[in-house]
Design a protein around this motif. Structure first.
Motif, PDB file in Angstrom:
ATOM      1  N   ALA A  44     -50.154  14.206  -9.017  1.00 27.55           N
ATOM      2  CA  ALA A  44     -49.054  13.478  -9.647  1.00 27.55           C
ATOM      3  C   ALA A  44     -49.297  11.972  -9.540  1.00 27.55           C
ATOM      4  N   CYS A  45     -49.645  11.368 -10.657  1.00 24.48           N
ATOM      5  CA  CYS A  45     -49.737   9.911 -10.750  1.00 24.48           C
ATOM      6  C   CYS A  45     -49.562   9.526 -12.215  1.00 24.48           C
ATOM      7  N   GLN A  46     -49.139   8.291 -12.441  1.00 30.82           N
ATOM      8  CA  GLN A  46     -48.880   7.830 -13.805  1.00 30.82           C
ATOM      9  C   GLN A  46     -50.130   7.932 -14.685  1.00 30.82           C
ATOM     10  N   GLU A  47     -51.294   7.610 -14.124  1.00 31.19           N
ATOM     11  CA  GLU A  47     -52.530   7.623 -14.922  1.00 31.19           C
ATOM     12  C   GLU A  47     -52.850   9.028 -15.424  1.00 31.19           C
ATOM     13  N   ASN A  48     -52.766  10.027 -14.548  1.00 32.59           N
ATOM     14  CA  ASN A  48     -53.021  11.407 -14.973  1.00 32.59           C
ATOM     15  C   ASN A  48     -52.007  11.850 -16.019  1.00 32.59           C
ATOM     16  N   ALA A  49     -50.747  11.532 -15.787  1.00 25.43           N
ATOM     17  CA  ALA A  49     -49.693  11.938 -16.719  1.00 25.43           C
ATOM     18  C   ALA A  49     -49.903  11.292 -18.086  1.00 25.43           C
ATOM     19  N   GLU A  50     -50.187   9.994 -18.124  1.00 24.31           N
ATOM     20  CA  GLU A  50     -50.399   9.311 -19.399  1.00 24.31           C
ATOM     21  C   GLU A  50     -51.624   9.854 -20.126  1.00 24.31           C
ATOM     22  N   ARG A  51     -52.688  10.153 -19.397  1.00 18.55           N
ATOM     23  CA  ARG A  51     -53.899  10.713 -20.002  1.00 18.55           C
ATOM     24  C   ARG A  51     -53.611  12.071 -20.625  1.00 18.55           C
ATOM     25  N   LEU A  52     -52.876  12.923 -19.914  1.00 12.13           N
ATOM     26  CA  LEU A  52     -52.549  14.246 -20.436  1.00 12.13           C
ATOM     27  C   LEU A  52     -51.645  14.159 -21.666  1.00 12.13           C
ATOM     28  N   LEU A  53     -50.640  13.303 -21.615  1.00 12.72           N
ATOM     29  CA  LEU A  53     -49.741  13.151 -22.761  1.00 12.72           C
ATOM     30  C   LEU A  53     -50.479  12.572 -23.970  1.00 12.72           C
ATOM     31  N   ALA A  54     -51.409  11.649 -23.735  1.00  9.71           N
ATOM     32  CA  ALA A  54     -52.198  11.082 -24.841  1.00  9.71           C
ATOM     33  C   ALA A  54     -53.042  12.170 -25.507  1.00  9.71           C
ATOM     34  N   GLY A  55     -53.413  13.214 -24.738  1.00  5.13           N
ATOM     35  CA  GLY A  55     -54.167  14.337 -25.274  1.00  5.13           C
ATOM     36  C   GLY A  55     -53.273  15.452 -25.805  1.00  5.13           C
ATOM     37  N   ASP A  56     -52.004  15.158 -26.051  1.00  2.00           N
ATOM     38  CA  ASP A  56     -51.025  16.110 -26.578  1.00  2.00           C
ATOM     39  C   ASP A  56     -50.842  17.332 -25.676  1.00  2.00           C
ATOM     40  N   GLN A  57     -50.928  17.120 -24.369  1.00  4.28           N
ATOM     41  CA  GLN A  57     -50.710  18.184 -23.390  1.00  4.28           C
ATOM     42  C   GLN A  57     -49.240  18.193 -22.966  1.00  4.28           C
ATOM     43  N   LEU A  58     -48.767  19.357 -22.559  1.00  6.53           N
ATOM     44  CA  LEU A  58     -47.445  19.459 -21.949  1.00  6.53           C
ATOM     45  C   LEU A  58     -47.607  19.243 -20.455  1.00  6.53           C
ATOM     46  N   ILE A  59     -46.713  18.461 -19.867  1.00  8.64           N
ATOM     47  CA  ILE A  59     -46.752  18.300 -18.414  1.00  8.64           C
ATOM     48  C   ILE A  59     -45.395  18.654 -17.833  1.00  8.64           C
ATOM     49  N   ALA A  60     -45.429  19.147 -16.617  1.00  3.17           N
ATOM     50  CA  ALA A  60     -44.200  19.446 -15.874  1.00  3.17           C
ATOM     51  C   ALA A  60     -44.120  18.490 -14.703  1.00  3.17           C
ATOM     52  N   VAL A  61     -43.003  17.807 -14.605  1.00  5.98           N
ATOM     53  CA  VAL A  61     -42.762  16.944 -13.450  1.00  5.98           C
ATOM     54  C   VAL A  61     -41.552  17.493 -12.715  1.00  5.98           C
ATOM     55  N   PHE A  62     -41.525  17.284 -11.434  1.00  8.76           N
ATOM     56  CA  PHE A  62     -40.435  17.760 -10.591  1.00  8.76           C
ATOM     57  C   PHE A  62     -39.823  16.532  -9.930  1.00  8.76           C
ATOM     58  N   PRO A  63     -38.817  15.932 -10.595  1.00 10.28           N
ATOM     59  CA  PRO A  63     -38.293  14.634 -10.159  1.00 10.28           C
ATOM     60  C   PRO A  63     -37.690  14.606  -8.762  1.00 10.28           C
TER      61      PRO A  63
END
Length: 194
Positions: A44-63
């Motif tokens: 869980a880090c912003q860089e991984n999340a942004e990279r995955l979203l830029a690749g049109d991936q779905l991500i699950a976060v647990f706030p």
């Protein structure tokens, strides 16, 4: 997280994969990091999340973060505060919608009775769980409820720096999920049979 990943892969019309963002400390356990990576989880880090979203991936976060898994059984289904709103900042920066999800069943599968913290830090974990069932999970009935997407694109990426907006959206998401949880629990007749 694993149940959410499985449910979306199995039931989504496009059989989409969900990449769960997992707390960093979990990857320090022998073999656990490797297993999590193989099922699609990432640190869980912003860089991984942004990279995955830029690749049109779905991500699950647990706030709720660690506070969510560290709740004692008596506090089950009472959402904790959603941290500093990192998931909202991510959605604002990337234009990704937020999809609230309520998961019912997890907190009865392995009821947490107590936490040992006095030496947990020395082995690199926030706490040692004392579970009612040991390592054997209970056969609780699970429900996953997906809420309506929350589109934040009208605010633009620069809104990620607006702490008031971030906090307001995080509270709105928390309230929606808590409402979905409360509604599902009220309709449920039995922990084990649904």
């Amino acid at each position: 997280g694993a149940m959410l990943m499985h449910a979306v892969r199995r039931d989504h019309p496009a059989r989409r994969a969900v990449r769960a963002l997992v707390e960093d400390f979990v990857f320090h356990f022998p073999y656990v990091g490797t297993v999590l990576n193989r099922i699609g989880a990432v640190r869980a880090c912003q860089e991984n999340a942004e990279r995955l979203l830029a690749g049109d991936q779905l991500i699950a976060v647990f706030p709720e973060g660690v506070k969510g898994v560290a709740k004692l059984y008596r506090d089950r289904y009472k959402l904790q505060r959603f941290g500093r709103g990192g998931f909202v900042k991510l959605a604002l920066r990337t234009g990704a919608p937020l999809i609230p999800v309520a998961i019912i069943g997890a907190e009865e599968t392995n009821p947490l009775l107590a936490k040992v913290t006095w030496f947990a830090g020395s082995i690199g974990v926030p706490f040692i769980p004392l579970l009612a069932t040991g390592l054997m999970p209970l056969p609780a009935k699970w429900y996953l409820r997906f809420g309506e997407p929350i589109d934040l694109s009208e605010h633009g990426p620069e809104a990620a720096d607006d702490r008031l907006l971030v906090n307001r959206v995080a509270d709105t998401v928390r309230e929606r999920i808590q409402g979905m949880i409360d509604g599902t629990l009220a309709a449920r007749k039995s922990v084990f049979f649904g």
